[in-house]
Design a protein around this motif. Sequence first.
Motif, PDB file in Angstrom:
ATOM      1  N   ASP A 165       0.853  -1.197   0.000  1.00 19.01           N
ATOM      2  CA  ASP A 165       0.000   0.000   0.000  1.00 19.01           C
ATOM      3  C   ASP A 165       0.882   1.239   0.000  1.00 19.01           C
ATOM      4  OD1 ASP A 165      -1.865   1.950   0.315  1.00 19.01           O
ATOM      5  OD2 ASP A 165      -2.659   1.216   2.232  1.00 19.01           O
ATOM      6  N   TYR A 166       1.158   1.744  -1.181  1.00 17.98           N
ATOM      7  CA  TYR A 166       2.029   2.917  -1.258  1.00 17.98           C
ATOM      8  C   TYR A 166       1.576   3.938  -2.287  1.00 17.98           C
ATOM      9  CZ  TYR A 166       3.839  -0.009  -4.990  1.00 17.98           C
ATOM     10  OH  TYR A 166       3.937  -0.812  -6.093  1.00 17.98           O
ATOM     11  N   LEU A 167       0.439   3.685  -2.917  1.00 17.44           N
ATOM     12  CA  LEU A 167      -0.022   4.649  -3.916  1.00 17.44           C
ATOM     13  C   LEU A 167      -0.974   5.658  -3.275  1.00 17.44           C
ATOM     14  CD1 LEU A 167      -0.650   2.530  -7.137  1.00 17.44           C
ATOM     15  CD2 LEU A 167       1.340   3.920  -6.536  1.00 17.44           C
ATOM     16  N   SER A 168      -0.734   6.913  -3.594  1.00 16.74           N
ATOM     17  CA  SER A 168      -1.647   7.948  -3.116  1.00 16.74           C
ATOM     18  C   SER A 168      -2.922   7.891  -3.945  1.00 16.74           C
ATOM     19  CB  SER A 168      -0.997   9.318  -3.259  1.00 16.74           C
ATOM     20  OG  SER A 168      -1.016   9.703  -4.624  1.00 16.74           O
ATOM     21  N   GLU A 169      -3.905   8.625  -3.464  1.00 11.22           N
ATOM     22  CA  GLU A 169      -5.172   8.769  -4.180  1.00 11.22           C
ATOM     23  C   GLU A 169      -4.953   9.134  -5.652  1.00 11.22           C
ATOM     24  OE1 GLU A 169      -8.349  10.673  -1.454  1.00 11.22           O
ATOM     25  OE2 GLU A 169      -7.807  12.132  -2.991  1.00 11.22           O
ATOM     26  N   ALA A 170      -3.968   9.991  -5.899  1.00 11.11           N
ATOM     27  CA  ALA A 170      -3.704  10.444  -7.271  1.00 11.11           C
ATOM     28  C   ALA A 170      -2.826   9.454  -8.024  1.00 11.11           C
ATOM     29  CB  ALA A 170      -3.026  11.813  -7.238  1.00 11.11           C
ATOM     30  N   GLY A 171      -2.475   8.337  -7.383  1.00  8.50           N
ATOM     31  CA  GLY A 171      -1.662   7.333  -8.065  1.00  8.50           C
ATOM     32  C   GLY A 171      -0.173   7.577  -7.968  1.00  8.50           C
ATOM     33  N   ASP A 172       0.242   8.543  -7.128  1.00  9.56           N
ATOM     34  CA  ASP A 172       1.683   8.792  -6.962  1.00  9.56           C
ATOM     35  C   ASP A 172       2.280   7.782  -5.994  1.00  9.56           C
ATOM     36  OD1 ASP A 172       1.799  10.996  -8.681  1.00  9.56           O
ATOM     37  OD2 ASP A 172       1.010  12.309  -7.109  1.00  9.56           O
ATOM     38  N   ASP A 173       3.541   7.454  -6.245  1.00  4.25           N
ATOM     39  CA  ASP A 173       4.246   6.489  -5.413  1.00  4.25           C
ATOM     40  C   ASP A 173       4.765   7.204  -4.165  1.00  4.25           C
ATOM     41  OD1 ASP A 173       5.983   4.627  -4.258  1.00  4.25           O
ATOM     42  OD2 ASP A 173       6.533   3.797  -6.225  1.00  4.25           O
ATOM     43  N   ALA A 174       4.132   6.946  -3.043  1.00  6.64           N
ATOM     44  CA  ALA A 174       4.490   7.654  -1.806  1.00  6.64           C
ATOM     45  C   ALA A 174       5.864   7.259  -1.299  1.00  6.64           C
ATOM     46  CB  ALA A 174       3.442   7.390  -0.730  1.00  6.64           C
ATOM     47  N   ARG A 175       6.466   6.214  -1.895  1.00 10.02           N
ATOM     48  CA  ARG A 175       7.788   5.784  -1.446  1.00 10.02           C
ATOM     49  C   ARG A 175       8.899   6.641  -2.021  1.00 10.02           C
ATOM     50  NH1 ARG A 175       7.491  -0.208  -3.744  1.00 10.02           N
ATOM     51  NH2 ARG A 175       7.052   1.115  -5.553  1.00 10.02           N
ATOM     52  N   ASN A 176       8.591   7.342  -3.104  1.00 10.86           N
ATOM     53  CA  ASN A 176       9.656   8.015  -3.842  1.00 10.86           C
ATOM     54  C   ASN A 176       9.793   9.481  -3.421  1.00 10.86           C
ATOM     55  OD1 ASN A 176      11.758   8.146  -5.743  1.00 10.86           O
ATOM     56  ND2 ASN A 176      10.624   6.834  -7.156  1.00 10.86           N
ATOM     57  N   TYR A 177      10.741  10.173  -4.047  1.00 11.32           N
ATOM     58  CA  TYR A 177      10.922  11.606  -3.832  1.00 11.32           C
ATOM     59  C   TYR A 177       9.659  12.366  -4.241  1.00 11.32           C
ATOM     60  CZ  TYR A 177      16.039  10.893  -3.587  1.00 11.32           C
ATOM     61  OH  TYR A 177      17.302  10.521  -3.247  1.00 11.32           O
ATOM     62  N   GLY A 178       9.623  13.637  -3.853  1.00  6.46           N
ATOM     63  CA  GLY A 178       8.602  14.528  -4.382  1.00  6.46           C
ATOM     64  C   GLY A 178       7.473  14.796  -3.412  1.00  6.46           C
ATOM     65  N   GLY A 179       6.464  15.479  -3.930  1.00  7.01           N
ATOM     66  CA  GLY A 179       5.293  15.776  -3.110  1.00  7.01           C
ATOM     67  C   GLY A 179       5.596  16.732  -1.977  1.00  7.01           C
ATOM     68  N   THR A 180       6.321  17.816  -2.294  1.00  7.44           N
ATOM     69  CA  THR A 180       6.803  18.744  -1.272  1.00  7.44           C
ATOM     70  C   THR A 180       5.696  19.262  -0.353  1.00  7.44           C
ATOM     71  OG1 THR A 180       8.426  19.437  -2.905  1.00  7.44           O
ATOM     72  CG2 THR A 180       8.235  20.806  -0.951  1.00  7.44           C
ATOM     73  N   GLN A 181       4.529  19.509  -0.905  1.00  8.11           N
ATOM     74  CA  GLN A 181       3.467  20.105  -0.073  1.00  8.11           C
ATOM     75  C   GLN A 181       2.768  19.063   0.797  1.00  8.11           C
ATOM     76  OE1 GLN A 181       0.844  22.711  -2.231  1.00  8.11           O
ATOM     77  NE2 GLN A 181      -0.327  23.259  -0.396  1.00  8.11           N
ATOM     78  N   GLY A 182       2.948  17.786   0.469  1.00  5.31           N
ATOM     79  CA  GLY A 182       2.212  16.741   1.187  1.00  5.31           C
ATOM     80  C   GLY A 182       1.068  16.224   0.327  1.00  5.31           C
ATOM     81  N   ARG A 190      11.092  27.847   0.041  1.00  7.32           N
ATOM     82  CA  ARG A 190      12.201  27.625   0.980  1.00  7.32           C
ATOM     83  C   ARG A 190      12.420  26.134   1.214  1.00  7.32           C
ATOM     84  NH1 ARG A 190      11.670  32.020  -0.028  1.00  7.32           N
ATOM     85  NH2 ARG A 190      13.346  31.344  -1.377  1.00  7.32           N
ATOM     86  N   VAL A 191      11.347  25.429   1.513  1.00  3.81           N
ATOM     87  CA  VAL A 191      11.492  24.025   1.913  1.00  3.81           C
ATOM     88  C   VAL A 191      11.967  23.172   0.733  1.00  3.81           C
ATOM     89  CG1 VAL A 191       9.176  23.053   1.507  1.00  3.81           C
ATOM     90  CG2 VAL A 191      10.475  22.345   3.523  1.00  3.81           C
ATOM     91  N   ALA A 192      11.676  23.623  -0.486  1.00  2.00           N
ATOM     92  CA  ALA A 192      12.129  22.880  -1.662  1.00  2.00           C
ATOM     93  C   ALA A 192      13.650  22.911  -1.784  1.00  2.00           C
ATOM     94  CB  ALA A 192      11.497  23.454  -2.929  1.00  2.00           C
ATOM     95  N   LYS A 193      14.277  23.895  -1.157  1.00  2.00           N
ATOM     96  CA  LYS A 193      15.744  23.931  -1.137  1.00  2.00           C
ATOM     97  C   LYS A 193      16.278  22.966  -0.082  1.00  2.00           C
ATOM     98  CE  LYS A 193      16.523  27.436  -4.006  1.00  2.00           C
ATOM     99  NZ  LYS A 193      15.161  27.537  -4.554  1.00  2.00           N
ATOM    100  N   ARG A 194      15.460  22.656   0.897  1.00  2.00           N
ATOM    101  CA  ARG A 194      15.902  21.860   2.047  1.00  2.00           C
ATOM    102  C   ARG A 194      15.741  20.364   1.833  1.00  2.00           C
ATOM    103  NH1 ARG A 194      13.991  19.858   6.991  1.00  2.00           N
ATOM    104  NH2 ARG A 194      15.627  19.984   8.555  1.00  2.00           N
ATOM    105  N   THR A 195      14.733  19.967   1.081  1.00  2.00           N
ATOM    106  CA  THR A 195      14.456  18.539   0.932  1.00  2.00           C
ATOM    107  C   THR A 195      13.766  18.256  -0.392  1.00  2.00           C
ATOM    108  OG1 THR A 195      13.051  16.737   1.757  1.00  2.00           O
ATOM    109  CG2 THR A 195      12.446  18.951   2.413  1.00  2.00           C
ATOM    110  N   VAL A 196      13.924  17.021  -0.852  1.00  2.00           N
ATOM    111  CA  VAL A 196      13.272  16.610  -2.099  1.00  2.00           C
ATOM    112  C   VAL A 196      11.885  16.049  -1.794  1.00  2.00           C
ATOM    113  CG1 VAL A 196      13.711  15.429  -4.295  1.00  2.00           C
ATOM    114  CG2 VAL A 196      15.616  16.003  -2.814  1.00  2.00           C
TER     115      VAL A 196
END
Lengths: 422, 422
Positions: free
Chosen positions: B56-73, B278-284
Amino acid sequence: MPAHTPETLAILEARTREHYETFRARGLKLDMTRGKPSPEQLDLSLGLLTLPGNGDYLSEAGDDARNYGGTQGLPEVRRLFQTMLQAPAEQIVVGENSSLALMHDCLVWALLKGVPGGSAPWSKTPAPGFICPVPGYDRHFALNEEFGFRPLPVAMTDDGPDMDAVEALAADPSVKGMWCVPKYSNPTGAVYSARTAHRLATMKTGAADFRLFWDNAYAVHDLTPTRHAIPDILTLCAEAGHADRPFLFASTSKITLAGAGLAFFAGSPANVAWYLARVAKRTVGPDKLNQLRHVRFLKDHDGILRHMAAQRRLLAPKFEAVLAALDRHLGDLGQVRWTRPEGGYFISVDAMDGTARRTVELARALGIALTPAGATWPGNQDPNDRVLRLAPSFPSVEAVRVAAEGIALCIRLAALEKLRAA
Amino acid sequence: MPAHTPETLAILEARTREHYETFRARGLKLDMTRGKPSPEQLDLSLGLLTLPGNGDYLSEAGDDARNYGGTQGLPEVRRLFQTMLQAPAEQIVVGENSSLALMHDCLVWALLKGVPGGSAPWSKTPAPGFICPVPGYDRHFALNEEFGFRPLPVAMTDDGPDMDAVEALAADPSVKGMWCVPKYSNPTGAVYSARTAHRLATMKTGAADFRLFWDNAYAVHDLTPTRHAIPDILTLCAEAGHADRPFLFASTSKITLAGAGLAFFAGSPANVAWYLARVAKRTVGPDKLNQLRHVRFLKDHDGILRHMAAQRRLLAPKFEAVLAALDRHLGDLGQVRWTRPEGGYFISVDAMDGTARRTVELARALGIALTPAGATWPGNQDPNDRVLRLAPSFPSVEAVRVAAEGIALCIRLAALEKLRAA
């Protein structure tokens, strides 16, 4: 490429363009921009999704990993990663999922508070200098830019950065730090030699509070059976009387899960005390359940190596596919060179000078997204418009094979356009 | 307490001291220092330990929650918490496990980069002022101290901070921010009234880039069936033409797991864009698996409320035990007062002036660890040596009952000692 007559060049270019147009007709949509693990790589860590498991929340010492506290990280997770980090467990701090975040925090704390050995916060130095081996990691350079550091590019060689240039720059007291990706450097794949590390440890720096930001992102990320060893920078610096010089960073982002791993800081006892004093103001403790998860899943250093061998089996064929395409299409163009990394996440191509941007543009028209030309230089300014960073990890082998073919054609076409215009 | 003759005081003190010595003989070892959830409270979230679950790792939108990205949550986790946060999902950012960390980051970014509406980074203002309602949260004040802010204490009332004092201070252009714990304030339990919030939203500030650090730590942490509502500060500020004034913070540290929860930032569109840049500079990207875990476990706002009702059943008896002991032993001492919070994690006692430190010392001798006297004031300096913060959440009800008895005795003894010496 031997000098060709204008006629021959025109024929070569026409032939390449025809090939390119055939490719374009396929209407591809491929992304080779970022060093992102593939779903198959993430599947290797599926076990983490049900860990730590029913009722499993006590650390080895009997602490409740669900609660606040444990700022430095559980001893067992620090022990698990000490071989990889080349630092004793007591000199390691475990953070949340991003080592970039730890580097960010060290920079802001250095600016606002100063670091051990310094007489003032770095922000008292106007535009403090930061040595940036190029090509390098765009997110490092973006941090420099965000916080007003003056980037100081130095050339990378196969043994690490050009140390003559580094030593000359580091002599300036306003130069405060340097980025180092010592193993399988992003993006060239270079491994710092013993000699390079020795010079970094022993060199005279103008600033007493100079720091090596030693980002060991690819410590166990081998692409061949050879596990390259890098020098133990903590010990080297301590022996040279510069124990506080290195800040070490690493993470499991490209070991377990890119978005849900652990990050590590390590350094001298003084640096660790400094880091802990700062981070204790920021949080009441890290996510220790994720630390337990990693301990349960990876178990020990051998477990990490076994896991990375499985990663290699997925990654190596993609790198081979890219190299095969580059060999096939660019072998006759002497002005184009590329790396054959034995680890890490990237292949770096030196396209013909003045053609990197054009190559990215040509690739975009093919439906292949590449890292923007210039990304491997501070301020996204590659003065030679030369370097291309290829990131083959994410797409399937089949997709990488097709994309590499397309990219090689774009590099070739851009070079031939340039040669003919010359 | 009505004026007593020295003889009566001596008798009262002797009687209390006898009681105290009996207690001391028991050799207790109890910790009432921190607002830390108990193991039973953490057990309510044991389900998280095996989530998100197999595959179980796919978000509602089908994104892989295990990987990088999704800065806003993930959108679903921002929706889950929007009612609690009183902010639309698109104006929420999800961070790692500590809201304190998000406040820290906002402060350092404000210092180094500035905030929307400002003409310069806050670090250009020497010793920028920060309004600190007292008694307040020690970790807020520690952040002020760490980064060189000038703390400006103002008194808390039952309706929130003394707004006349706040308005007078905020008129100074060098005053950049203010701490607010609007609901069940740490440690008094006060709930900001509509009038207080309205004045905070509409007041004139000397600094155009003034910020309310609105730390809604106890948004759903009721100790009675009454769910107190607090004003919607985002809307109030927007209506007053100060949309960018509030930075909102919250976390699930005291909802699910103190060490492995989620933290939230919310604000105006301009503030959110600023934060994300700002946070996009801090983390992927943040740990989105932990976000999925929380979505699977809590499901919706009703799920949060049901979960908090279970928390209340564990917490309320501990608060009642403390209040009963204070009533019993201190009811005849008019100079000692305490709060009867309807939510949050603390009871705040105003001991007799000049006796808070002595009380903590007496308690230590009983084997009861209390939060250091002064901790609720900037710089740990309570000018009246008056405030004691009691944190009954962690020990068992039985232990809290015993500890409260002991603490009440210490407060009483310290008061009687003082009265007799006067």
